[in-house]
Design a protein around this motif. Structure first.
Motif, mmCIF file in Angstrom:
data_model
loop_
_atom_site.group_PDB
_atom_site.id
_atom_site.type_symbol
_atom_site.label_atom_id
_atom_site.label_comp_id
_atom_site.label_asym_id
_atom_site.label_seq_id
_atom_site.Cartn_x
_atom_site.Cartn_y
_atom_site.Cartn_z
ATOM 1 N N ALA A 24 -121.126 77.193 -67.355
ATOM 2 C CA ALA A 24 -121.617 75.818 -67.452
ATOM 3 C C ALA A 24 -121.589 75.213 -66.059
ATOM 4 O O ALA A 24 -120.755 75.573 -65.220
ATOM 5 N N TYR A 25 -122.501 74.281 -65.829
ATOM 6 C CA TYR A 25 -122.626 73.635 -64.512
ATOM 7 C C TYR A 25 -122.825 72.141 -64.711
ATOM 8 O O TYR A 25 -123.441 71.700 -65.699
ATOM 9 N N VAL A 26 -122.306 71.361 -63.773
ATOM 10 C CA VAL A 26 -122.542 69.921 -63.799
ATOM 11 C C VAL A 26 -122.581 69.381 -62.376
ATOM 12 O O VAL A 26 -121.823 69.836 -61.516
ATOM 13 N N ARG A 27 -123.489 68.467 -62.120
ATOM 14 C CA ARG A 27 -123.408 67.577 -60.956
ATOM 15 C C ARG A 27 -122.856 66.282 -61.524
ATOM 16 O O ARG A 27 -123.546 65.534 -62.215
ATOM 17 N N TYR A 28 -121.568 66.041 -61.268
ATOM 18 C CA TYR A 28 -120.861 64.959 -61.956
ATOM 19 C C TYR A 28 -121.552 63.624 -61.714
ATOM 20 O O TYR A 28 -121.798 63.229 -60.570
ATOM 21 N N LYS A 29 -121.883 62.940 -62.801
ATOM 22 C CA LYS A 29 -122.628 61.678 -62.784
ATOM 23 C C LYS A 29 -124.009 61.846 -62.156
ATOM 24 O O LYS A 29 -124.661 60.868 -61.799
ATOM 25 N N GLN A 30 -124.458 63.089 -62.018
ATOM 26 C CA GLN A 30 -125.722 63.440 -61.353
ATOM 27 C C GLN A 30 -125.759 62.931 -59.918
ATOM 28 O O GLN A 30 -126.835 62.820 -59.319
ATOM 29 N N ALA A 31 -124.587 62.617 -59.341
ATOM 30 C CA ALA A 31 -124.583 62.051 -57.997
ATOM 31 C C ALA A 31 -123.341 62.431 -57.197
ATOM 32 O O ALA A 31 -123.272 62.093 -56.023
ATOM 33 N N GLU A 32 -122.383 63.132 -57.819
ATOM 34 C CA GLU A 32 -121.131 63.379 -57.110
ATOM 35 C C GLU A 32 -120.839 64.878 -57.037
ATOM 36 O O GLU A 32 -121.673 65.635 -56.584
ATOM 37 N N ASN A 33 -119.648 65.290 -57.469
ATOM 38 C CA ASN A 33 -119.204 66.676 -57.317
ATOM 39 C C ASN A 33 -120.153 67.671 -57.964
ATOM 40 O O ASN A 33 -120.792 67.387 -58.971
ATOM 41 N N TYR A 34 -120.164 68.854 -57.376
ATOM 42 C CA TYR A 34 -120.848 70.003 -57.975
ATOM 43 C C TYR A 34 -119.768 70.929 -58.522
ATOM 44 O O TYR A 34 -118.871 71.354 -57.785
ATOM 45 N N VAL A 35 -119.854 71.264 -59.808
ATOM 46 C CA VAL A 35 -118.848 72.125 -60.426
ATOM 47 C C VAL A 35 -119.548 73.151 -61.307
ATOM 48 O O VAL A 35 -120.417 72.804 -62.115
ATOM 49 N N ALA A 36 -119.165 74.403 -61.148
ATOM 50 C CA ALA A 36 -119.629 75.460 -62.047
ATOM 51 C C ALA A 36 -118.415 76.220 -62.551
ATOM 52 O O ALA A 36 -117.431 76.398 -61.823
ATOM 53 N N MET A 37 -118.492 76.656 -63.798
ATOM 54 C CA MET A 37 -117.322 77.253 -64.432
ATOM 55 C C MET A 37 -117.742 78.420 -65.317
ATOM 56 O O MET A 37 -118.612 78.275 -66.175
ATOM 57 N N ALA A 38 -117.134 79.575 -65.083
ATOM 58 C CA ALA A 38 -117.321 80.742 -65.941
ATOM 59 C C ALA A 38 -116.025 81.000 -66.679
ATOM 60 O O ALA A 38 -114.932 80.812 -66.135
ATOM 61 N N MET A 39 -116.147 81.438 -67.925
ATOM 62 C CA MET A 39 -114.971 81.535 -68.786
ATOM 63 C C MET A 39 -115.089 82.764 -69.679
ATOM 64 O O MET A 39 -116.177 83.077 -70.168
ATOM 65 N N GLU A 40 -113.964 83.446 -69.884
ATOM 66 C CA GLU A 40 -113.905 84.577 -70.812
ATOM 67 C C GLU A 40 -113.020 84.211 -71.989
ATOM 68 O O GLU A 40 -111.926 83.675 -71.810
ATOM 69 N N VAL A 41 -113.511 84.531 -73.192
ATOM 70 C CA VAL A 41 -112.776 84.188 -74.403
ATOM 71 C C VAL A 41 -112.750 85.391 -75.333
ATOM 72 O O VAL A 41 -113.680 86.210 -75.347
ATOM 73 N N ALA A 42 -111.660 85.501 -76.073
ATOM 74 C CA ALA A 42 -111.537 86.525 -77.114
ATOM 75 C C ALA A 42 -111.358 85.821 -78.451
ATOM 76 O O ALA A 42 -110.488 84.956 -78.593
ATOM 77 N N VAL A 43 -112.183 86.178 -79.433
ATOM 78 C CA VAL A 43 -112.170 85.540 -80.743
ATOM 79 C C VAL A 43 -111.748 86.563 -81.791
ATOM 80 O O VAL A 43 -112.272 87.683 -81.828
ATOM 81 N N ASP A 44 -110.811 86.177 -82.629
ATOM 82 C CA ASP A 44 -110.395 87.011 -83.754
ATOM 83 C C ASP A 44 -111.200 86.568 -84.972
ATOM 84 O O ASP A 44 -110.935 85.506 -85.539
ATOM 85 N N PRO A 45 -112.181 87.346 -85.405
ATOM 86 C CA PRO A 45 -113.024 86.901 -86.518
ATOM 87 C C PRO A 45 -112.268 86.803 -87.843
ATOM 88 O O PRO A 45 -112.687 86.060 -88.732
ATOM 89 N N ALA A 46 -111.157 87.489 -87.956
ATOM 90 C CA ALA A 46 -110.404 87.439 -89.210
ATOM 91 C C ALA A 46 -109.678 86.110 -89.375
ATOM 92 O O ALA A 46 -109.599 85.564 -90.478
#
Length: 732
Positions: free
Chosen positions: A586-608
Motif C-alpha cells: 500500500a502507498y500513500v502521499r499523506y494528505k496528498q501533500a506531505e509524507n510519502y510512505v509505502a508499506m509491504a507486509m507478509e501475513v499468514a492466515v489459518d483458514p481453520a
C-alpha cells in the motif's frame, strides 16, 4: 522533577540573553510558579529561547511531547542554529505561563510548525550573537561562526562564549522570517540519532507523570458516571458509604463524585456508592452501525474532489469494480487512564494535564468555569499517550469543577472503565468506491462516496460541565477525516463526494491520522482490486500510474527491502503447513501533500480458525529532512504497531443504551507476541521541506494488511477489525 529553587531564580535573573530563564516548573509538591514579565508573543525571539551564563539554553515550546520524541528533535533544531550541542538544551513544553501559543499538538505539526518556529527564532538569535561577538572581537560577523557554544573567527583566534556575550540584557528581537538557516552541508546536530533524555527515567520508573503529581492538602477524587450517555441522576444513597471514613460526596445536578484525602478511600467509595440513574435508549447499536450510517439524516453533501466527469465515465465503463468499506468507532485506549490535578483558589486556577492542547484547554476552562483567561494556567505533564484528544481534557475539567467547589487542590484519576467507555471516539466511516479501467489498463474513472459525521463549530463539550448544567459550546469535530479519499494514481475522471451525517451516536474527537487510515484502506484496497482486474503485479501497477519521482522511489524502496517478487495476486502457492501466506503493498502521499510512505507486509492466515499473524513489515518513509533518525524510526514503528492493533482488534461495541467495550477483554489491543518484525527504510532529503511523521505511517497499514490477506486467501476483507470470526465468515 526538582522544584524551582531560589538559586535557580537568582541565577536566571542575571543570565538573560534572550529570555527570562528559570528552572523546572513541574514540582511534585508545590504550586507551579510563573516567570513574571516573560514574553509569550510568538513574534518575539524572547518567547522561545533563553541562553544562560554557562552557555546552556532553555527552549520554550508551545507544542508538547506526548511520547513522540519531540523534545529532543526541537533541541536539535535549536542547537543547530545556535551552534550549541543538543545535550546543553533543555525544553519546557506546554506551560501556558511560559510557552508561546503555537496551537495544539496534532496533525503531525509538532516539528513542522512548532519546531520550525523555534528554529527561526534561534536563527534570528544567532545573527544577534554574531553581531555582539563581532563588536567584542573586532571581526566582521561574516567571518565568525558558532560551534560548541563558542563564537570564533573562521580563520582561528580568540573566541567568545555565547553565555558571556549578553550579560543581564535581553535581545528584545522580533523573529526574522528571513534569517538564514544553516545549510544542510554544515549540519552538526540535525540528522543525528541523539538519545531521548526522558527514556532512562521512564525505563526505570523514576519519571514523573501527571499521575504521580501531588500538592499539599490535595484531595483524591473519583467521578461516578452513569453506564449510559445522557442519563440523569435520580437519587444518591449517602448511607451506602457510611463505613468508609473521610469521604465526601459532591453532587452538582447530574455530576457526582467522591473525594477523600486517601486515594484508596475514594476508590472504595466510588465502587460502593449507590446511585439511581434514569437512562435513555437512543443509540443505534454497533451491530447496525454501518446500515445506520448509510441511512442516517444528512446535514449536507460536499464534493471535495471533482476532476472530469467520473459518474459519466463509470456509466460507460466495461471493466468496472465497486466495493464498500467500513471502519468502526474506536477508542484512544491509552494504556494509562486519564488523570489531572487542579488547584483553584483566589479566583485563579492552575491545572496540571497531559493535554495535547494546553493553550486551547486554558481558553475552554476559562470560558466554561467563569475565569479570565489570564487567571488560568495549564502546565503540561507527561501522560500515558493520547493519539489525539482522549479523556485527558475531561479529567482536567472534572478536577477544576471539584477544586473550585471545595477550595482545595484535587486530583482526578479515571478508571479503565471510564477511559474506554467515556473517552471521545474516533468516528465511524463508510466508503463506497467505484473504479474502472480502460482497454489500455489506465484508470478511466474513480468515484468515492463517504459517509462521515458532520463537524459542528465550537469546542467539544466537557462531560463535567454538561453533567453540572454549565453552559458551554457543543461543537463536534473528529479532524480532517476526508483527506486521502482520492487515488494518488493517474486518472482523468475523479470524484470524492462526502455525505456529512447530521448526528453521531457517540462523542467524537480526532484519533491518530484521523480519517486517513480508513480512506487509504478503501483507496489502496481498490487499487489492488484494479491490479487484479488488469492481471498485473500490485507494485508494477502502482509504479506505472505515478509520475512523482519521490512516490516512485518510496514504493520501489519498500518493495526492495521486502524482497518483493513480481507476480499477480492471489498467491497460487500460498499454502504452507496448513497456513495460507500472502503479501500486500500500500502507498500513500499523506494528505496528498506531505509524507510519502509505502508499506509491504507478509501475513499468514489459518483458514481453520480465521486467526492471522503479521510476520513482517517493510516500510519506506520520506518526510523530507530527517532531524533524528532513531526517533523517527520509533515513531514509524509505533504507527505501524498501533494501527495493526486497530485493524485486527479494535471496535467500540455498544447497545441501545451504553458502550459495552470498557475493559481489555471487551476492547482488546495488540499483544506483544503479535508484534511483527519491522524494517524501516528512511529516505533523508536534507534540502527538502520537513514533514511531521507522527501519523503518516499509520495510513497504509490496514490496506497493506487487507491486500496481504487477499493474496493469501483470495478473499477481500472490507470491514475493520479483521477478527477471526470475520475472517472465517469471509472464507466460508
Amino acid at each position: 522533577m526538582p522544584s524551582l529553587s531560589r538559586r535557580d531564580l537568582l541565577r536566571a535573573g542575571g543570565v538573560l540573553i534572550v529570555s527570562f530563564a528559570c528552572g523546572p516548573l513541574r514540582p511534585r509538591h508545590a504550586r507551579a510558579q510563573g516567570a513574571p514579565g516573560k514574553p509569550l508573543d510568538p513574534a518575539q525571539v524572547d518567547s522561545f529561547l533563553a541562553v544562560h551564563a554557562d552557555g546552556s539554553v532553555t527552549v520554550y515550546s508551545g507544542k508538547v511531547d506526548v511520547g513522540t520524541g519531540l523534545r529532543v528533535a526541537i533541541a536539535q533544531l535549536a542547537g543547530e542554529e545556535l551552534g550549541v550541542p543538543a545535550e546543553r538544551i533543555r525544553v519546557i513544553d506546554g506551560d501556558t505561563a511560559l510557552c508561546p501559543d503555537q496551537g495544539s499538538t496534532g496533525g503531525s505539526n509538532g516539528l513542522t510548525r512548532g519546531g520550525a518556529e523555534v528554529r527561526q527564532a534561534a536563527a534570528t538569535a544567532r545573527q544577534a550573537l554574531l553581531s555582539l561577538a563581532a563588536a567584542r572581537l573586532g571581526v566582521p560577523p561574516a567571518e565568525l561562526a558558532i560551534a560548541d557554544g563558542i563564537v570564533r573567527p573562521a580563520r582561528g583566534g580568540a573566541g567568545a562564549a555565547i553565555g558571556e556575550l549578553v550579560g543581564d540584557r535581553r535581545l528584545a528581537l522580533t523573529v526574522d522570517p528571513n534569517a538564514p538557516l544553516r545549510a544542510p552541508s554544515t549540519y552538526a546536530v540535525v540528522g543525528r540519532s541523539l538519545p531521548r533524555p526522558d527514556v532512562p527515567a521512564k525505563s526505570t520508573g523514576r519519571h514523573l507523570y501527571v499521575h504521580d503529581f501531588t500538592l499539599p492538602d490535595m484531595l483524591h477524587a473519583r467521578v461516578i458516571r452513569p453506564a449510559a450517555p445522557g442519563a440523569t441522576l435520580v437519587s444518591v444513597d449517602e448511607s451506602s458509604i457510611g463505613g468508609i471514613s473521610g469521604v465526601r460526596i459532591v453532587r452538582i445536578e447530574d455530576f457526582l463524585a467522591v473525594v477523600a484525602k486517601d486515594e484508596w478511600a475514594a476508590v472504595r467509595a466510588a465502587g460502593a456508592l449507590r446511585a439511581v440513574w434514569r437512562e435513555t435508549r437512543t443509540l443505534p447499536g454497533s451491530e447496525e452501525l454501518d446500515r445506520w450510517t448509510r441511512s442516517a439524516p444528512i446535514e449536507r453533501d460536499q464534493a471535495i474532489v471533482e476532476r472530469g466527469d467520473a459518474v459519466a465515465a463509470l456509466a460507460g465503463a466495461v471493466r468496472l469494480v465497486s466495493a464498500s468499506y467500513f471502519w468502526p468507532f474506536q477508542s484512544h485506549a491509552s494504556l494509562g487512564p486519564a488523570c489531572a490535578v487542579a488547584d483553584v483558589r483566589g479566583g485563579r486556577a492552575t491545572v496540571w494535564s497531559s493535554s495535547q492542547g494546553t493553550h486551547a484547554m486554558r481558553a475552554t476552562l476559562a470560558r466554561v468555569f467563569g475565569f479570565a483567561a489570564a487567571d488560568v494556567r495549564v502546565v503540561f505533564m507527561d501522560g500515558s499517550g493520547s493519539y489525539g484528544t482522549n479523556g485527558g481534557d475531561h479529567a482536567a475539567a472534572d478536577a477544576v469543577l471539584l477544586s473550585k467547589t471545595l477550595g482545595q487542590p484535587v486530583r482526578v484519576q479515571w478508571s479503565r472503565q471510564d477511559e474506554t467507555g467515556w473517552d471521545p471516539k474516533g468516528p465511524q466511516q463508510l466508503l463506497d468506491v467505484r473504479a474502472a479501467l480502460d482497454r489500455s489498463g489506465n484508470i478511466a474513472a474513480w468515484d468515492t462516496e463517504m459517509w462521515v459525521p458532520n463537524a459542528a463549530p465550537g469546542a467539544r463539550p466537557l462531560l463535567a460541565a454538561d453533567a453540572a448544567g454549565l453552559a458551554q459550546e457543543q461543537g463536534t469535530n473528529a479532524g480532517a477525516v476526508t483527506q486521502n479519499g482520492d487515488p494518488p494514481y493517474r486518472a482523468d475522471n475523479v470524484r470524492v463526494l462526502v455525505h456529512w451525517v447530521k448526528e453521531t451516536p457517540l462523542a467524537l474527537s480526532n484519533l491518530r491520522a484521523p480519517g486517513k487510515i480508513a480512506n487509504t484502506f478503501a483507496v489502496e484496497s481498490m487499487a489492488d482490486e484494479l491490479a487484479v482486474l488488469a492481471g498485473a503485479d500490485a507494485v508494477q501497477f502502482r509504479l506505472a500510474r505515478l509520475d512523482d519521482p519521490r512516490a516512485i522511489e518510496v514504493i520501489a524502496r519498500a518493495a526492495g527491502a521486502f524482497g518483493w517478487q513480481s507476480r499477480p495476486a492471489p498467491n497460487r502457492v500460498a499454502a504452507a503447513g496448513g497456513l495460507r501466506v500472502g503479501r500486500g503493498i500500500a502507498y500513500v502521499r499523506y494528505k496528498q501533500a506531505e509524507n510519502y510512505v509505502a508499506m509491504a507486509m507478509e501475513v499468514a492466515v489459518d483458514p481453520a480458525t480465521g486467526r492471522m499473524a503479521v510476520r513482517r513489515v517493510s516500510c519506506a518513509h520520506d518526510c523530507g529532512l530527517v532531524v533524528n533518525p532513531d526517533a523517527l524510526r520509533n515513531q514509524i514503528e509505533g504507527c505501524i504497531v498501533q494501527t495493526l492493533s486497530r485493524a485486527l482488534h479494535e471496535e467500540v461495541r455498544f447497545d441501545r443504551a451504553r458502550v459495552a467495550s470498557v475493559d481489555w477483554a471487551s476492547y482488546p489491543v495488540l499483544r506483544f507476541p503479535e508484534a511483527p518484525e519491522i524494517d524501516v527504510v528512511l529516505i533523508d532529503r536534507p534540502g527538502e521541506r520537513m514533514f511531521g511523521a507522527g501519523e503518516a505511517a499509520a495510513a497504509p497499514v490496514a490496506a497493506a494488511l487487507a491486500n496481504a490477506v487477499f493474496d493469501a486467501t483470495g478473499v477481500r476483507l472490507r470491514t475493520v477489525p479483521f477478527t477471526a470470526e470475520r475472517v472465517r465468515a469471509a472464507l466460508a
